[in-house]
Design an enzyme around this catalytic site. Structure first.
Site, mmCIF file in Angstrom:
data_model
loop_
_atom_site.group_PDB
_atom_site.id
_atom_site.type_symbol
_atom_site.label_atom_id
_atom_site.label_comp_id
_atom_site.label_asym_id
_atom_site.label_seq_id
_atom_site.Cartn_x
_atom_site.Cartn_y
_atom_site.Cartn_z
ATOM 1 N N LYS A 93 -7.630 -79.741 -76.319
ATOM 2 C CA LYS A 93 -8.558 -80.721 -75.143
ATOM 3 C C LYS A 93 -9.302 -79.903 -74.520
ATOM 4 O O LYS A 93 -8.936 -78.917 -73.495
ATOM 5 C CB LYS A 93 -7.538 -81.480 -74.214
ATOM 6 C CG LYS A 93 -8.257 -82.261 -73.250
ATOM 7 C CD LYS A 93 -6.929 -83.041 -72.368
ATOM 8 C CE LYS A 93 -7.739 -84.005 -71.470
ATOM 9 N NZ LYS A 93 -8.607 -83.151 -70.424
ATOM 10 N N PHE B 148 -4.430 -84.790 -58.816
ATOM 11 C CA PHE B 148 -5.054 -86.441 -58.842
ATOM 12 C C PHE B 148 -4.247 -87.412 -59.809
ATOM 13 O O PHE B 148 -4.285 -88.399 -59.236
ATOM 14 C CB PHE B 148 -6.518 -85.787 -59.569
ATOM 15 C CG PHE B 148 -7.357 -87.365 -59.506
ATOM 16 C CD1 PHE B 148 -8.353 -87.493 -58.631
ATOM 17 C CD2 PHE B 148 -7.184 -88.012 -60.815
ATOM 18 C CE1 PHE B 148 -9.073 -88.438 -58.864
ATOM 19 C CE2 PHE B 148 -8.059 -88.952 -60.897
ATOM 20 C CZ PHE B 148 -9.062 -89.552 -59.918
ATOM 21 N N TYR C 121 -3.596 -82.159 -61.872
ATOM 22 C CA TYR C 121 -1.888 -82.611 -61.837
ATOM 23 C C TYR C 121 -1.952 -83.613 -60.531
ATOM 24 O O TYR C 121 -1.331 -84.605 -60.464
ATOM 25 C CB TYR C 121 -1.230 -81.466 -61.839
ATOM 26 C CG TYR C 121 0.235 -81.793 -61.543
ATOM 27 C CD1 TYR C 121 1.007 -82.282 -62.852
ATOM 28 C CD2 TYR C 121 0.925 -81.808 -60.360
ATOM 29 C CE1 TYR C 121 2.533 -82.464 -62.554
ATOM 30 C CE2 TYR C 121 2.317 -82.305 -60.136
ATOM 31 C CZ TYR C 121 2.899 -82.685 -61.258
ATOM 32 O OH TYR C 121 4.344 -83.056 -61.140
#
Length: 375
Positions: free
Chosen positions: A115, A37, A35
């Site tokens: 994911k 980054f 988050y």
């Protein structure tokens, strides 16, 4: 912001994000959350658009992944391994849906996939046999790690005879480690006086880049496949290709869902935001793709990501608890590791009671921990 301030900020963000990319992709030891980054990357992208003269040609905003390590043969991808745009809220997903509808109309479907929090991998099959395995690398080229990937039992080395697969194709997926295996192997590292990995994703990434394939085989990895690439299009939709490669013998996740509209997508996301804690492996979000390949081609790509897909990332869970005491664990080699003993707290479906503190500097200098602190 003045041009001088913008230039300084662009340079600072560029240097910081390059370092984080190196830590994440090469060292497999990130020091920042996804988050944070992404937040910094969006800030840099915005500044570069406002002040394009100050943008670094090798900016992290123009790169897909990390660096290529030096220990393996570098292989160029036949089809670039692009990254996906990330979002953390429902409104941005609704905006994404509206952009799709504006471009191709209302007659389309989405495929929603978990994911997986692992290491992206591209596998090449020739005449039904695994010929090559390559990491994402920088998206254009990656490391050939075929010998290591052959140790993963769920990746077929030879496909089922009689299956109607093409002579040459690529299939992409995610290599990961189940949490139980991670906990067992991490405990062994601590007992041996080695630095433990922070999470299963880092352990999987570090494992696949080992030079000793016998050691790789000792660490149980798994892999889900989710993307077929061929010279000639074999199927009309992504959903059809998923069903086909499953019949060919590939390990495909059964939780994917075909959704007729954005409401179905949001329902799928909300379901897995809580249910993910009951899985044996980590996921960090949901991938949403337009199902029809012709519509994907119509929507096209940006420089680094497809316009027909997006990634919704779950916010990392955070809880507070009390540091009861710091004790010291002596490993088999005599190495001493400080351990934080915590008031038990439920986090991501697991009761957390202990945490490794690595060394004295971590305790006294960086974290400045005291007993009975809230952590």
């Amino acid at each position: 912001m003045s041009p001088t301030e913008a230039k300084d900020r662009i340079q600072a963000l560029t240097a910081e994000l390059k370092k984080h990319n190196y830590n994440y992709y090469v060292l497999a030891m990130p020091t920042i959350s996804d988050y944070d980054f992404d937040h910094k990357l969006k800030e840099l992208d915005k500044l570069e658009k406002e002040f394009p003269d100050f943008a670094d040609p090798d900016s992290p905003t123009q790169r897909v992944g990390g660096e290529v390590t030096k220990e393996f043969v570098t292989v160029k991808h036949r089809w670039p391994m692009l990254s996906l745009g990330n979002t953390y809220n429902e409104q941005e997903l609704i905006d994404f849906d509206q952009r799709i509808r504006k471009a191709i109309g209302d007659n389309f479907e989405y495929v929603c996939e978990l994911k997986f929090d692992g290491l992206s991998m591209s596998l090449t099959y020739q005449d039904g046999k695994l010929a090559r395995a390559v990491t994402r690398g920088d998206g254009t080229q990656g490391d050939e790690v075929t010998t290591n990937v052959r140790t993963i039992h769920t990746i077929p080395k030879k496909l089922i005879a009689g299956s109607n697969y093409p002579d040459l194709f690529e299939i992409r997926g995610e290599v990961f480690m189940h949490r139980k295996a991670f906990e067992r192997l991490n405990k062994e590292r601590v007992d041996n006086g080695e630095v433990p990995y922070a999470n299963p994703r880092n352990f999987a990434s570090g494992t696949i880049k080992l030079q000793d394939s016998a050691e790789v085989a000792r660490r149980p990895l798994d892999c889900f496949l989710y993307g077929l690439y061929t010279e000639k299009q074999l199927f009309k939709t992504h959903w059809e290709s998923l069903q086909a490669v499953k019949e060919w013998g590939f390990h495909v996740d059964d939780h994917s869902r075909l959704c007729s509209d954005i409401k179905g997508v949001l329902d799928f996301i909300n379901h897995w935001d809580t249910e993910r804690h009951h899985l044996s492996y980590d996921i960090d979000g949901i991938v949403i793709k337009v199902n029809n390949y012709s519509q994907q081609q119509e929507l096209g790509f940006t420089a680094k990501s497809p316009r027909w897909a997006i990634s919704y990332k779950f916010k990392a869970e955070r809880v507070e608890t009390e540091l009861l005491a710091v004790t010291y664990q002596v490993g088999r080699t005599g190495a001493v590791t400080p351990v934080a003993n915590l008031k038990p707290v439920l986090l991501a479906g697991t009761t957390v009671k202990r945490a490794t503190l690595h060394n004295a500097d971590e305790i006294t200098e960086r974290l400045k921990l005291h007993e009975h602190d809230t952590v």
